[in-house]
Scaffold this active site. Sequence first.
Site, PDB file in Angstrom:
ATOM      1  N   CYS A 281       0.829  -1.284  -0.024  1.00  0.00           N
ATOM      2  CA  CYS A 281       0.055   0.101   0.013  1.00  0.00           C
ATOM      3  C   CYS A 281       0.804   1.152   0.097  1.00  0.00           C
ATOM      4  O   CYS A 281       1.949   1.137  -0.024  1.00  0.00           O
ATOM      5  CB  CYS A 281      -0.837   0.080   1.287  1.00  0.00           C
ATOM      6  SG  CYS A 281       0.044  -0.284   2.918  1.00  0.00           S
TER       7      CYS A 281
ATOM      8  N   CYS B  97       3.628   1.470   2.684  1.00  0.00           N
ATOM      9  CA  CYS B  97       4.692   0.714   2.515  1.00  0.00           C
ATOM     10  C   CYS B  97       5.731   1.489   1.627  1.00  0.00           C
ATOM     11  O   CYS B  97       6.738   1.332   1.863  1.00  0.00           O
ATOM     12  CB  CYS B  97       4.223  -0.698   1.782  1.00  0.00           C
ATOM     13  SG  CYS B  97       3.323  -1.675   2.622  1.00  0.00           S
TER      14      CYS B  97
ATOM     15  N   ASP C  92       5.905  21.068 -35.027  1.00  0.00           N
ATOM     16  CA  ASP C  92       7.021  21.262 -36.100  1.00  0.00           C
ATOM     17  C   ASP C  92       6.671  20.964 -37.394  1.00  0.00           C
ATOM     18  O   ASP C  92       5.424  20.377 -37.570  1.00  0.00           O
ATOM     19  CB  ASP C  92       7.977  20.553 -35.610  1.00  0.00           C
ATOM     20  CG  ASP C  92       9.531  20.569 -36.368  1.00  0.00           C
ATOM     21  OD1 ASP C  92       9.701  21.619 -36.915  1.00  0.00           O
ATOM     22  OD2 ASP C  92      10.171  19.533 -36.649  1.00  0.00           O
TER      23      ASP C  92
ATOM     24  N   ASP D 293      10.115  16.580 -33.803  1.00  0.00           N
ATOM     25  CA  ASP D 293      11.064  15.331 -34.089  1.00  0.00           C
ATOM     26  C   ASP D 293      12.591  15.982 -34.192  1.00  0.00           C
ATOM     27  O   ASP D 293      13.539  14.899 -34.111  1.00  0.00           O
ATOM     28  CB  ASP D 293      10.621  14.432 -35.160  1.00  0.00           C
ATOM     29  CG  ASP D 293      11.033  15.020 -36.397  1.00  0.00           C
ATOM     30  OD1 ASP D 293      11.105  16.376 -36.714  1.00  0.00           O
ATOM     31  OD2 ASP D 293      11.207  14.211 -37.418  1.00  0.00           O
TER      32      ASP D 293
ATOM     33  N   ASP E 291      14.391  20.976 -32.116  1.00  0.00           N
ATOM     34  CA  ASP E 291      13.092  20.897 -31.475  1.00  0.00           C
ATOM     35  C   ASP E 291      13.354  20.737 -29.944  1.00  0.00           C
ATOM     36  O   ASP E 291      12.325  20.768 -29.151  1.00  0.00           O
ATOM     37  CB  ASP E 291      12.043  20.002 -31.749  1.00  0.00           C
ATOM     38  CG  ASP E 291      11.634  20.601 -33.381  1.00  0.00           C
ATOM     39  OD1 ASP E 291      11.653  21.844 -33.710  1.00  0.00           O
ATOM     40  OD2 ASP E 291      11.370  19.547 -33.991  1.00  0.00           O
TER      41      ASP E 291
END
Length: 755
Positions: free
Chosen positions: A48, A51, A451, A630, A634
């Site tokens: 949990c 933990c 772009d 890409d 950029d």
Amino acid sequence: MSCCAPGAETAAELVTAPEADDETLFAASKELKDGTRQIDLALPDIHCAACINTVEGALNKLDMVENARVNLSTKRVRIAYRPGAGRPSALTAAITAKGYRSFLLDPAADQAGDRTLTSLTRALAVAGFAAGNIMLFSVSIWSGADAVTRDLFHWISALIAIPAVAYAGQPFFTSAWRALKHGALNMDVPISLAVILALLLSLFETINGGAHAYFDAAVSLLFFLLIGRTLDYMMREKARGAVRNLARLAPRTALRVFEDGHREQVPVDDIAQGMQLEIAAGERVPVDATIISGVSDADLSLVTGESVPERVGPGAALLAGTTNLSGTLSVSATKPAADSFLARMIALMEAAEGSKAGYKRIADRAAAIYAPAVHLLALATFLGWGFIGGNWHTATLNAIAVLIITCPCALALAVPIVHVVASGRLFERGIMLKDGAALERLAEITRIAFDKTGTLTRGKPVMTGQAFGDPALFDQAAALAATSRHPFSKALSARYAGLAATDATEVPGMGVEAKDNGHVWRLGRAAFCSAETQKLDAEGSIVWLSRNGEPVAAFSFTDQVRPEAPAVINTLKARGFAVSLLSGDRAGPVKALARNTGIADARAGLTPEDKLETLTTFTTEGEKVVMVGDGLNDAPALMAAHVSMAPSSAADIGRNAADFIYTRDSLEAVPFALDLARRAARAVKQNFGLAIAYNCVAVPLAVSGHVTPLVAALAMSSSSVLVTLNALRLRFGGAPLPVPTQPSAPETARPVPAE
């Protein structure tokens, strides 16, 4: 249902001698670029948020630890530490001191099967069998059995209940005992306390000939808790199945070819850059590699999403996870397994599950104070009913109900289960998510900035001719272009069979510079090559060549708009997003592309600094922007944007800067991710609402004595099941992907100037 789903991670336990631990841990860790080392350990006992906080807190207190991050879904901890600042065994010692076991991961053990699900199923079967039989005796007692018969049935029920509780309750009791032994509390402590109290109260009544015993409640309570826990475990495993399936795609070994022709199977982890491998038909490529010899059909669906095989031959690049379908290939490894495409995708998926998003931190803080608050509330209920009502029997039952019904499993599950389901759904559509915080930020987006080259266009420009200068200068330009990964450079050097220029330097967003025989050559933008004043009538984009600051040649290129781009842009605008085009290309090609795609805000001639400044301006105006790009130029904009996306084909620096990476060659990933992010944000809020509403209704009812322990178990399990099912809705529905309003053929047939 409990968020504390148990499960021993398949792993190899650490040896106990500190000296051996140091050696073993150091060998199992890997060195990072900054000189620190990183190790992943399995923690099968974490259950949990409490933990997680306990383990992370213990590790981060160590001076040698740079960062420790626990992933509840995978039950692992990733630790970055400085090897010179302490002994590696201190890491496992800190974990052990808090009552948790640590294991070295053993990937091969994954084939052993799912022992956790088996143990949960057995415990559930035992609890269900016992509950059914005890309930039959209870019906007889409720029907009016006399004192002797009633006592006999109580003793028979006790004989069934005691071993059943001892066996079926192990997942809860073991966890609770481990926590208490180290002076801590977790969610299993009140559950175990409630079951044991119900059993002891029933035994007390049976020994003293009492009219009421609650063996049916104690065993049925375990039965319903185990139903919830088993369903929780199964749904978690289903939700994160994408990660597991992805990991299983990676081969364990590969056939290495030595210089003398000798062949040997070697572990994939031992493969280094430059090693020659042989990939037989039907095998998966183990690491990123380049084909040396051989021709074959390759299944690239993992990378591109395209199911049609692609013909590959010498010089072609293959990413890890690609399947070789026909001929045998001889390849050269370009990256080790740890840095391969497949490894990066797995790491991104796991990072998304373990991320510390904003809502996740809220849930963690709430769950951290749960255990002490619940025990105090149960004690207050017990004392209140005992002293005010005068009935300690009823007081005990009401306290048990409070212990059970207040388990905040729904709250603890509210965020992580949504992020796990969402990341799996994104992966199915070829989109990798770095962390859940990025998913939350994506839901806030108001503007999308694209772009141009390689994003809205195909990114594969074709050289149409030399627009200016002596044709003899082509070789010099191509030699410079061979040193760059820019699409223009690739198109230019594709016609060149010579060698690349030496001592060349690439200037991001500008071009390439090299010195040769006392001359300074530059290839790139007009401003970079001192050609701002030059005017050419050539169509398309222009790349200039200069010598010693004087433009001496120019080359023209064309590119094509992606066929899906107009439909994607229209879809985004229809959903209320503002769309911008940020490009470093000339105004003419940019305006042409904007006109073809329907983008009103198109900005040309931008340097990387200009793009960064533009995004900053958007931010100051209250906009939250996702940048989709890409290129190498950029990267600053990708890092500065509120959220960023990049294709897997982007430069390494671009992929590292992006929050989302889409592996398929299509812009449809953008609206899909935006839609899913908004749906995920709504699901998180709905889960929080469900958890809060449940506690607002259930807790007062339990305190006021209107809920029995059995009803409390049903209510607690139902709330967690409801939260999980709500998250699983993300796997279905959602807005459809854009469909081009016009046939794609005319769009692809008309070239659009490229950047």
